[in-house]
Design a protein around this motif. Structure first.
Motif, short mmCIF file in Angstrom:
data_model
loop_
_atom_site.label_atom_id
_atom_site.label_comp_id
_atom_site.label_asym_id
_atom_site.label_seq_id
_atom_site.Cartn_x
_atom_site.Cartn_y
_atom_site.Cartn_z
N ALA A 221 10.27 13.15 3.18
CA ALA A 221 10.04 11.93 3.94
C ALA A 221 10.20 12.18 5.44
O ALA A 221 9.72 11.41 6.27
N SER B 122 17.39 13.96 7.53
CA SER B 122 16.80 13.38 6.32
C SER B 122 17.73 12.40 5.63
O SER B 122 17.44 11.93 4.53
N GLU C 253 12.61 14.88 -2.04
CA GLU C 253 12.11 13.58 -1.57
C GLU C 253 12.61 13.24 -0.17
O GLU C 253 11.84 12.90 0.71
N GLN C 254 13.91 13.35 -0.02
CA GLN C 254 14.51 12.96 1.25
C GLN C 254 14.02 13.84 2.40
O GLN C 254 13.71 13.36 3.48
#
Lengths: 144, 144
Positions: A19, A73, A15-16
């Motif tokens: 993004a 991130s 996820e990080q």
DNA sequence: GATTATTTTAGAATTATTCTAAATCTTGAC
DNA sequence: GTCAAGATTTAGAATAATTCTAAAATAATC
């Protein structure tokens, strides 16, 4: 310290990184694991050495790349307390760093006070605050 | 900013260096002057280039030596805000640094709040605090 | 004025980081 | 599934930052 399962951990990384437009790769996972396993603020070189134990083919440049990816991130922080190699820290909870000028060890320290009231010039936009305290650690203080 | 006469300045340098067991030399004077003349947080390399204009024979190693001497004697501060070359700052009044992540310029910022309440582990002795604020400066913020 | 300690110097050496170009892997479009 | 495009990794070279070395110069001490 909240423990995360292997799965949660992986998802968090994906996820990080995602993004920021980056992928989770085995190398990035490995570098992140190294940071989490021993939180002694290693330099890129030290991370390289540790990562190599599990992943002997990993290269120098990749470790730098991975560390950059993690920092970008928001999965790790870069710690620059002194001349010399930059160190890395996977503790993303707000905290400061104590740097022992004698043994050159870095310790995380809690920051109970919010650092409010810093007036920046017109138009300046603050991102993150880095608080470093230089001094002598308990061990080194005893020796003197 | 209090102006100091040439003489006072020299005396101040001699005293501060002397207290650390070091001498005031023409080179150290020169390096100090460079720092005072343009307070833009130059790197050692930049100090070298500027010092050379007045003192063409000065060497690289000497600039590093002089900068170290000044820092040790409390006449200058080392500023390490990022990977890459260390910068130097002759402003010894308590202040923090704003680092523009975009143009990489360092600005001095006032610190109205005392950073009290940081609890260090048993036996740790704090010396100085280094506060760095990362973000975007006014110029760079406009461009976006 | 000789002796000792400090400092400077040029250049080599070391350390830290980034770059390069080729190989590999992923992903999404067909 | 296959291919093209893009991202990532790799080894090693290149660059940047800093420190080291040994000799010469300078200054302080006796």
């Amino acid at each position: 310290m909240k423990a995360r399962s292997q799965h949660q951990d992986e998802q968090h990384l994906t996820e990080q990184l995602g993004a920021t437009g980056l992928r989770l790769t085995p190398q990035r996972q490995q570098v992140y694991d190294v940071l989490r396993q021993k939180r002694d603020h290693p330099t890129a070189e030290e991370v390289f050495i540790r990562a190599k134990k599990q992943m002997p083919e990993i290269s120098h440049a990749t470790v730098y790349n991975c560390l950059d990816a993690l920092v970008k991130s928001g999965l790790a922080r870069q710690v620059t307390v002194d001349r010399g190699a930059t160190r890395f820290c996977p503790n993303m909870v707000e905290h400061g760093h104590f740097y022992c000028d004698s043994c050159e060890t870095v310790y995380d320290v809690e920051l109970p006070t919010e650092l409010t009231g810093v007036v920046l010039p017109e138009g300046f936009q603050a991102g993150r605050y880095e608080i470093a305290i230089h001094g002598t650690c308990a061990e080194c203080a005893k020796k003197k």
